[in-house]
Design a protein around this motif. Sequence first.
Motif, PDB file in Angstrom:
ATOM      1  N   PRO A 177       0.841  -1.207   0.000  1.00 41.98           N
ATOM      2  CA  PRO A 177       0.000   0.000   0.000  1.00 41.98           C
ATOM      3  C   PRO A 177       0.879   1.262   0.000  1.00 41.98           C
ATOM      4  CG  PRO A 177      -0.710  -1.557   1.706  1.00 41.98           C
ATOM      5  CD  PRO A 177       0.574  -2.083   1.160  1.00 41.98           C
ATOM      6  N   GLY A 178       0.601   2.161  -0.903  1.00 39.15           N
ATOM      7  CA  GLY A 178       1.430   3.369  -0.994  1.00 39.15           C
ATOM      8  C   GLY A 178       2.528   3.261  -2.045  1.00 39.15           C
ATOM      9  N   ALA A 179       2.643   2.100  -2.676  1.00 33.64           N
ATOM     10  CA  ALA A 179       3.659   1.937  -3.730  1.00 33.64           C
ATOM     11  C   ALA A 179       3.291   2.791  -4.936  1.00 33.64           C
ATOM     12  CB  ALA A 179       3.769   0.476  -4.129  1.00 33.64           C
ATOM     13  N   VAL A 180       4.261   3.462  -5.528  1.00 30.32           N
ATOM     14  CA  VAL A 180       3.982   4.275  -6.715  1.00 30.32           C
ATOM     15  C   VAL A 180       4.728   3.745  -7.939  1.00 30.32           C
ATOM     16  CG1 VAL A 180       4.186   6.569  -7.744  1.00 30.32           C
ATOM     17  CG2 VAL A 180       3.423   6.320  -5.374  1.00 30.32           C
ATOM     18  N   ALA A 181       5.997   3.420  -7.782  1.00 28.76           N
ATOM     19  CA  ALA A 181       6.739   2.916  -8.941  1.00 28.76           C
ATOM     20  C   ALA A 181       7.992   2.176  -8.514  1.00 28.76           C
ATOM     21  CB  ALA A 181       7.123   4.077  -9.859  1.00 28.76           C
ATOM     22  N   VAL A 182       8.358   1.191  -9.302  1.00 30.30           N
ATOM     23  CA  VAL A 182       9.688   0.576  -9.204  1.00 30.30           C
ATOM     24  C   VAL A 182      10.287   0.660 -10.602  1.00 30.30           C
ATOM     25  CG1 VAL A 182      11.034  -1.483  -8.700  1.00 30.30           C
ATOM     26  CG2 VAL A 182       8.920  -1.060  -7.442  1.00 30.30           C
ATOM     27  N   TYR A 183      11.410   1.331 -10.737  1.00 31.24           N
ATOM     28  CA  TYR A 183      12.075   1.417 -12.042  1.00 31.24           C
ATOM     29  C   TYR A 183      13.319   0.534 -12.038  1.00 31.24           C
ATOM     30  CZ  TYR A 183       9.110   5.521 -12.476  1.00 31.24           C
ATOM     31  OH  TYR A 183       8.026   6.368 -12.525  1.00 31.24           O
ATOM     32  N   THR A 184      13.517  -0.181 -13.129  1.00 29.86           N
ATOM     33  CA  THR A 184      14.692  -1.038 -13.245  1.00 29.86           C
ATOM     34  C   THR A 184      15.485  -0.628 -14.485  1.00 29.86           C
ATOM     35  OG1 THR A 184      13.739  -2.707 -14.692  1.00 29.86           O
ATOM     36  CG2 THR A 184      13.295  -2.924 -12.311  1.00 29.86           C
ATOM     37  N   TYR A 185      16.542  -1.370 -14.768  1.00 30.29           N
ATOM     38  CA  TYR A 185      17.382  -1.034 -15.922  1.00 30.29           C
ATOM     39  C   TYR A 185      16.609  -1.060 -17.236  1.00 30.29           C
ATOM     40  CZ  TYR A 185      17.673  -6.034 -17.013  1.00 30.29           C
ATOM     41  OH  TYR A 185      17.355  -7.323 -17.353  1.00 30.29           O
ATOM     42  N   LYS A 186      15.462  -1.755 -17.214  1.00 34.16           N
ATOM     43  CA  LYS A 186      14.673  -1.832 -18.457  1.00 34.16           C
ATOM     44  C   LYS A 186      13.950  -0.518 -18.744  1.00 34.16           C
ATOM     45  CE  LYS A 186      13.829  -6.673 -17.497  1.00 34.16           C
ATOM     46  NZ  LYS A 186      12.927  -7.553 -16.753  1.00 34.16           N
ATOM     47  N   ASP A 187      13.846   0.337 -17.733  1.00 36.49           N
ATOM     48  CA  ASP A 187      13.019   1.548 -17.858  1.00 36.49           C
ATOM     49  C   ASP A 187      13.798   2.819 -18.180  1.00 36.49           C
ATOM     50  OD1 ASP A 187      10.665   0.107 -16.992  1.00 36.49           O
ATOM     51  OD2 ASP A 187      11.557   0.137 -14.984  1.00 36.49           O
ATOM     52  N   VAL A 188      15.137   2.737 -18.182  1.00 38.17           N
ATOM     53  CA  VAL A 188      15.911   3.986 -18.236  1.00 38.17           C
ATOM     54  C   VAL A 188      16.589   4.177 -19.595  1.00 38.17           C
ATOM     55  CG1 VAL A 188      16.332   3.898 -15.752  1.00 38.17           C
ATOM     56  CG2 VAL A 188      18.024   2.933 -17.312  1.00 38.17           C
ATOM     57  N   PRO A 189      16.932   5.439 -19.921  1.00 39.98           N
ATOM     58  CA  PRO A 189      17.631   5.710 -21.188  1.00 39.98           C
ATOM     59  C   PRO A 189      18.958   4.941 -21.270  1.00 39.98           C
ATOM     60  CG  PRO A 189      16.865   7.755 -20.206  1.00 39.98           C
ATOM     61  CD  PRO A 189      16.616   6.678 -19.198  1.00 39.98           C
ATOM     62  N   GLN A 190      19.374   4.615 -22.459  1.00 38.68           N
ATOM     63  CA  GLN A 190      20.553   3.761 -22.644  1.00 38.68           C
ATOM     64  C   GLN A 190      21.803   4.517 -23.106  1.00 38.68           C
ATOM     65  OE1 GLN A 190      20.802   0.418 -21.662  1.00 38.68           O
ATOM     66  NE2 GLN A 190      18.929   1.111 -20.666  1.00 38.68           N
ATOM     67  N   GLU A 191      21.756   5.855 -23.074  1.00 33.15           N
ATOM     68  CA  GLU A 191      22.951   6.656 -23.392  1.00 33.15           C
ATOM     69  C   GLU A 191      23.772   6.829 -22.128  1.00 33.15           C
ATOM     70  OE1 GLU A 191      24.267   8.661 -26.112  1.00 33.15           O
ATOM     71  OE2 GLU A 191      23.171   7.097 -27.205  1.00 33.15           O
ATOM     72  N   ARG A 192      25.080   6.530 -22.205  1.00 39.30           N
ATOM     73  CA  ARG A 192      25.898   6.658 -20.996  1.00 39.30           C
ATOM     74  C   ARG A 192      26.303   8.113 -20.729  1.00 39.30           C
ATOM     75  NH1 ARG A 192      27.057   1.821 -18.599  1.00 39.30           N
ATOM     76  NH2 ARG A 192      26.256   0.143 -19.897  1.00 39.30           N
ATOM     77  N   PHE A 193      26.567   8.405 -19.479  1.00 39.24           N
ATOM     78  CA  PHE A 193      26.934   9.765 -19.063  1.00 39.24           C
ATOM     79  C   PHE A 193      27.856   9.643 -17.864  1.00 39.24           C
ATOM     80  CE2 PHE A 193      24.303   9.810 -15.237  1.00 39.24           C
ATOM     81  CZ  PHE A 193      23.373   8.808 -15.504  1.00 39.24           C
ATOM     82  N   THR A 194      28.379  10.780 -17.416  1.00 36.68           N
ATOM     83  CA  THR A 194      29.158  10.786 -16.174  1.00 36.68           C
ATOM     84  C   THR A 194      28.456  11.667 -15.149  1.00 36.68           C
ATOM     85  OG1 THR A 194      31.271  11.282 -15.122  1.00 36.68           O
ATOM     86  CG2 THR A 194      30.651  12.707 -16.948  1.00 36.68           C
ATOM     87  N   THR A 195      28.620  11.330 -13.881  1.00 31.78           N
ATOM     88  CA  THR A 195      28.044  12.175 -12.825  1.00 31.78           C
ATOM     89  C   THR A 195      29.085  13.130 -12.239  1.00 31.78           C
ATOM     90  OG1 THR A 195      28.477  10.471 -11.165  1.00 31.78           O
ATOM     91  CG2 THR A 195      26.288  10.481 -12.169  1.00 31.78           C
ATOM     92  N   ALA A 196      30.258  13.187 -12.857  1.00 27.81           N
ATOM     93  CA  ALA A 196      31.306  14.102 -12.373  1.00 27.81           C
ATOM     94  C   ALA A 196      30.934  15.534 -12.741  1.00 27.81           C
ATOM     95  CB  ALA A 196      32.647  13.740 -12.985  1.00 27.81           C
ATOM     96  N   GLY A 197      30.904  16.421 -11.757  1.00 28.32           N
ATOM     97  CA  GLY A 197      30.584  17.820 -12.014  1.00 28.32           C
ATOM     98  C   GLY A 197      31.794  18.553 -12.560  1.00 28.32           C
TER      99      GLY A 197
END
Lengths: 773, 156
Positions: A67-87
């Motif tokens: 109860p209260g669940a809204v979403a579970v996202y997995t690797y199947k749900d996300v964009p497939q272009e790679r990026f870096t998190t380095a600012g």
Amino acid sequence: MSKLSQKEYRVVTKPIRKLDAMQLVTGQAVYTDDVTPQDCLVVKLLRSPHAHALITDIDTEKAMAVPGAVAVYTYKDVPQERFTTAGQTYPEPSAYDRLLLDRRVRFVGDPVAIIAAETKEAAEMMLARVKVSYEVLPAVLDFHTAKDNELLVHPEDNWRSLCPVGADNRRNLVAHEEDSWGDLDKTFAQCSQIVEKTVHCKANNQAMMETFRTYCEIDTYGRLHVISSTQIIFHVRRIVSNALGIPKSKIRVTKPRIGGGFGAKQSVVAEIYPAFVTWKTKRPSKLVYTREECQIAASPRHEMEVHVKVGADAQGHIRAMDMYTLSNSGAYSEHGPTTVGLSGHKSISLYANQLQAYRFNYDVVYTNLQSAGAFRGYGAPQGIFAVESAVNELADRLGISPVAIREINMTREGNVIRSYYGETATSCALDRCLQRAKEKIGWDDTCLCTKVDDHTVRAKGMAIAMQGSGISNVDVGSATVRLTEDGGYALVIGAADMGTGCDTILAQMVAEMMECEMSDVTVYSADTDFSPYDSGSYASSTTYVTGKAVERACLELQEKICALGAGMLELPEEQVMFTADAVRSEDGSKAVSLTEIATKSMCGNTEALQVTATHSSPTSPPPYMVGMVELDIDIETGEAMVVNYVAVADCGTVINENLARIQLEGGIVQGIGMALYENVTYMKDGSIAENSLMEYKIPSRMDIGKLDVEFESSFEPSGPFGAKSIGELVIDTPVPAIAHAIYEATGVWLTELPFTPEKILEAVEQGGKYKNN
Amino acid sequence: MELKFTLNEVPRVVEISADTLLLDLLRSMKCYSVKRGCETGNCGLCTVFVDERPVLSCSTLAARVEGRSVVTLEGLREEAEEYGAYIADEGAEQCGFCNPGLMMNAIALYRENPEATDDEIKEYLAGNLCRCSGYEGQLRGIRSYLEFKKGEVRHE
């Protein structure tokens, strides 16, 4: 204080209270979690229990039934272009090696699923109910064997490196470089004394008191508004855009007060996850990292092993240095290619005065361990530990004092520093810092090791250090200054005050330039929709780079104010001048007040009384410092306690003496923590032992004796009011100074951090100095 | 379950769960000065007064304050302003995130031992971690405040 400075300043150099100080000490609601709604979606991350694995199946059904669940996202749900998190400024030296979620998990703690729920309780229950099946793979856990290992951390084809940093995912290489100057072999052959040393620094955590946290919502125009505790609003905008695959124009990033950063928040650690949830659900969401997450899956210092070889002639002239650094970037490349450079550039460069040749090579590798990031010092503390230990040992072997060997060799004003991009030391008071520190601690007054009682000895140790001031030719600082309706000034910046006080420091510069009071200046920061572009607050850049932009904006604004004022006085522009509160005719007979000019600017006016100036510096003038420690060592237990730490720093003109002093004191204490307590231990499965503040011990106020700090200023011609940086330099000296004191006490050089009582006791026994006790 | 207690001198009745932590309850009641810095009772950021004694609200069940008086920094505004000004004059507030917990304990220290020596100050506040300041500036500020209060007492 500032001997070279020609001018007495009115506001700059003064110990002015921070503009936000009273709000902070009275506990007002000013941080991310205070200023954003409490009833938004709660975001949590399910993390990998394996160091290296492929996800074979994720069953989210039971989690979604909570109860209260809204979403579970997995690797199947996300964009497939790679990026870096380095600012970092685009194109980032860090490779594009991340996805929001990946089928391959690369360290214990790597996100496996993003969970969103109506409440924290529901989100936590969902975490327990996502069922993941893994194909567990062998992992690269030893950074010594990572390079050219047949096991690859990033075997994927869409891995990309944007800059020529020597990265190669097929070799587990994040970066590789070879740099040298002079005839190294010949110079070493002529040296009569050579010291070789390998030191090992751990992946220390910033442990800022406010963990990572981000709130996201959709604004009136359907854009994504990210409110986050970050040092780098503009980089966050780009990185969220890359991660979500949406245009930057659809994203606005703002930062409220920040509860400490120290570089941790120069990586996009938390932002991308709630951003994805909000973009998908169009509902407000928030992610607040637990302390445990901060300890195991954030952006700590790069673990480094630094090998150094220093050669000198019989008179103690240091002629040759050879350094090889092996840096562990962990599972992703954030800040890997850049931190490593400082291990050499900020250590070898301390000895430009007599140096005839150097070599600096490095490898940065991927492993299946937590990914590293930016932490105050950014590679310099690791390199300085190695070089300063070697120089102290060299002095010892040559039979000259550690102070004398610096006097012969340390970089001096006017030296061309080959190992520092060939820059000239345009401002350097290192010699005066050394002299003053020596006097303060009474270096020559007693032996370097004396007995306190039957089981305690007191030993002295020292080290020198340098850092940079911004990244030359890269960092951009900007400021908008405008005349306000009541004749004061509004300063708008994109730099981030993370407690350091840059809002106040930059406002002091406005007050100095515009000849007004601090109370006449308001500051607004930082918002990608309103602030002029600034790379952000890191790399010791804000005072030096953004400060210069403030200076220029003020000068240009004075011209604009004079132009409007001249019109009102019916005089040609060249016959009026800007004075504190008015524009006056040259002879002073006619004047129009700033308030009148401000009022006029809002009626029938076509020229904005607002200027945005942008600055970037072709050089990064180093601040310098000397640290000297008195350390008490219990030779029965191995316990060490800093009883006195003397530090004298040259950060150019000190813009705010109070704030600079706190930087100096705070940095030294962090350095003491790094030296004596703060450990990161990888278990056999790649997980981290010190996953809380109970196990990761940062210094408390009981652990610190006396701190005795002061400034010995040079004047940096390229800096605002002669200023350089202070923020990072301050962490560099405690580790080598304490290692030196331990040597003086025990006769053994410790080379692996932290110097725990066990290691010190072992040194006491190995050194054999106290066998009769 | 129902909880009756006094928050910053105002009687309150709220609905809580048996496992609600005092820290979470107070933040849900808009006492945002109360901060969480760790989950292990190590940092002191969440310090509040329960019946005038400083406690870690992260390690206290909300149910434990039934019938008791809870004070957060929101309820000590004037004292915090007067005291905090001395910290601010040293620049020692820095990022500020640890400040509320520090101020709570510093106020408790003053009430308990207004003539505290440096060593006593350090010992009393040992459980309040700060990652920015290096503690010396906070010590200078607290020392100056205690001196100022001593002078005030003398002048009375």
